[in-house]
Every structure is written in structure tokens, then in C-alpha cells.
Scaffold this active site. Sequence first.
Site, mmCIF file in Angstrom:
data_model
loop_
_atom_site.group_PDB
_atom_site.id
_atom_site.type_symbol
_atom_site.label_atom_id
_atom_site.label_comp_id
_atom_site.label_asym_id
_atom_site.label_seq_id
_atom_site.Cartn_x
_atom_site.Cartn_y
_atom_site.Cartn_z
ATOM 1 N N GLY A 150 -20.664 -10.929 -7.591
ATOM 2 C CA GLY A 150 -20.532 -11.169 -9.164
ATOM 3 C C GLY A 150 -20.810 -9.702 -9.908
ATOM 4 C CD GLU A 177 -7.257 -7.679 -0.655
ATOM 5 O OE1 GLU A 177 -6.955 -8.785 0.153
ATOM 6 O OE2 GLU A 177 -8.753 -7.280 -0.763
ATOM 7 C CB ILE A 220 -8.020 -5.620 3.784
ATOM 8 C CG1 ILE A 220 -9.185 -4.620 3.691
ATOM 9 C CG2 ILE A 220 -8.360 -6.872 3.546
ATOM 10 C CD1 ILE A 220 -9.592 -4.388 2.377
ATOM 11 C CB ILE A 221 -3.372 -7.220 4.187
ATOM 12 C CG1 ILE A 221 -4.512 -8.116 3.110
ATOM 13 C CG2 ILE A 221 -2.089 -8.097 4.426
ATOM 14 C CD1 ILE A 221 -4.087 -8.506 1.827
ATOM 15 C CB CYS A 224 -7.837 2.841 1.501
ATOM 16 S SG CYS A 224 -7.359 1.463 1.998
#
Length: 406
Positions: free
Chosen positions: A370, A74, A50-51, A2
Amino acid sequence: MCGIYGHFNPGGADSALIERMAFRLAHRGPDGSGAYHSGALAFGAGRLAIIDLTAGVQPIFNETSTVAVVFNGEIYNYQPLRAELERAGHTFTTNTDTEVIVHGYEQWGIGVLEHLRGMFALGIWDEPRQQLLLSRDRLGEKPLYYTALAHGEFLFASEAKALFEHPGVRRAVNDTALPCFLLLGYVPPPQTLFAGIEKLAPGEYLIVNRDGLRRALYWQPVMDAAHAPDYPEAVRMVRQALTEAVEMQMMSDVPIGAFLSGGVDSTTIVALMQQVSSHPVQTFTVGFEASPGSKEDTKFNVDSRYAELAVRRLGTYHHTITMRQDERLCELLPHLIYATDEPMSMPTIIQTAYVSALARHNGIPVLLTGEAGDELFFGYNHYRTDRVLDRYLRLPAVLRERVLTP
């Protein structure tokens, strides 16, 4: 990702400026944008959902619309935080992780930052106090740039380019920061390579009001060597922390995939993702155009070969993109330079752009990867070199200069 942006001006914020900043950062918020203007402050955000995909756009407010938040990132522990805040009497109107920030600020003030587990850059406007709080996550995953102008005027944004929408922000190189970049490969905060533009440091917050600016750390890492666990316990703790982190970051209302280079760090994360996923994880790797078995293939396609081994072992749904030696790379470079804001000494940004595009093309907007394993556990060769050099410099100067150095 965002994008957030804002303008604070005791004489009245500029809504037209905010619109220009929003346009400049539109690529960060493909799922909509929103803005808020109240006297001294105008700010907004573009959203990658995303949520709670139906929640609408930011800013998000408290029950009385006296506190508002714009947010990039997030919050992985938002569900237990929400439950705690509801028990304290707060009323939620969305299912987003963003809303726990605004109610958390009501409950704990600046202390809300210490409750958040996640990656974030955020701005909280406290209307009664006429005060703006900006902050960045503990390790600086999300960027946040700002500049202070004359007469108390202040701008912030997720990318430095948005700040140049204000005619008072000059375009000039920060000469004092240039040696830092040439020596380190990056510019440490608060400086940037733009004169007059600064960035928040990881684990830092900034308060902006009519009295000026106040910056402070809310978190910094501490090494407690006196209470270090023994090796078997350290292994158990690392495994537990990694497993917990991966499980928390699998929380999403959109598909999640993973970068896979075949190295220890990305392979570990994909393996942990696969353990908690009910279907094969989608993984993505970038390779290079080269004749099989050639010197170029042996040197540059190591990631692809190890990724294939990991895929066969873990059973992921794998995708590979091949970078070809043609004019398309030349066409991409100006876009990458523009996107990074500050110069970047890591050429792997090119591969990252290719593999990210591959993931997006396959309907995956969120990727885990990672990162920092070699830094945390001293896996790079130059760490061994530093250790040898340190021992060498401990020797008497006469021995070094007359015997060893020659």
C-alpha cells in the site's frame, strides 16, 4: 526490477559504453541482459523476469525489426491490448507484456502511452525515423535519468550512476536543486542533484533525434470537483478501483507476496490479494530489537503488532525480520546510499531494504504494497495542521499579532 540504458549519437553510438552501463546496472537485471546497436543508437536492458520467463532478453522488435523497445516495469492490461493488436494484424513472437509496447507503437505511435496501464520506464527506437522515444508511467513508479551532451549526444538510464560511465558526464552537485531538497525532501523533475543530469517527470515523454530534444506530458491528473459523487458512491468507486488494481497486479509467472505493516493501506491490499488467491499470501514485516513492553518496543514495533492482528484475521503465511542494533546496519548504509542515486529523506528505506531481502530469501521476487493512501485521503497529522494554519491566517492580522500569537 529491470534496468534500461542507451546512447544516442548522430556520429555513431558507442557499444563499449553500453557494455559499461549494462555492468553498472547488472543488479537490476539478474535474469539476463541484451543490447542493440544501429548507427546512431545503442541501447539495452537487464531483465527481472516476471511474465513469460522463457522469452529471452530485450530489446524486443516488431515483425520487420524496424522498431525496438527496452522496458522496465509491468503492463497490467497487456492481454486485452495484445488481443486488440492481433485483430489489427500484428504478429507476436513472445507472451511478454513488453511486446505489446512495440506493436502498440506501430499501431498508435506516441498514442500507445495512453493505452498502457502499468508502471514503466521505456525506450522505443524507430529506425526509419531515426528517432528515440522515452517515457515514464503516470505516477513515476519507475525512474528514468538522462543527460544531453555536446554535438547532439544523449544518454539515458534507469539509474544516474550508469550515465557517469561516459567520460563527458562530470561529477558535480547541482547547486540550484539543493535548496529544493532541503525544503521538500526531494528534487522535483526535471532537475536532479547532479549537475547536467535530468529525470523525466511522471506522465511525461521525451523524443530524441538529430534535431534535438522535445519533451511533453501525455497525462496529468485532473480534479473534477463539480461532478464529485456522494459518499456512498465514492466508497463503492474506491473499493472497485482497488479490487481491480490488485487483481491486475496479481498477474505473474513468479510468486507474488506483500509488504504488511498492519496499516489500513497494506492490510487492505493483502485482504484483496487473499480473496483472489487460491493459497495463503506470503506477507513480510520488519520489526526492531527491543525488550518486550519497553519504551522502544512500544514506539517502534507498532507495525509488527498490527501486522500480527492482520495475519490472524486474513490467514496469510507470514514472515518477520528483526533489525538488531549492531554494526550490520552501519555496513548496510553505504550500499543503500549508493543504490538510491539521489538523497532520500525517508529513513524507512532501511526497513524496506531489510524486508525486501527477507522476501527474496524466501523465493518471492515481487511484492505488492500500500502506498499513498495517507496522501490521497489526507491521513497524516500535518494535513490537519495545514488546515488549522490556513484558518488561522485568515484572521485579521491585528487579532493574530496582538492576541493569539502571544
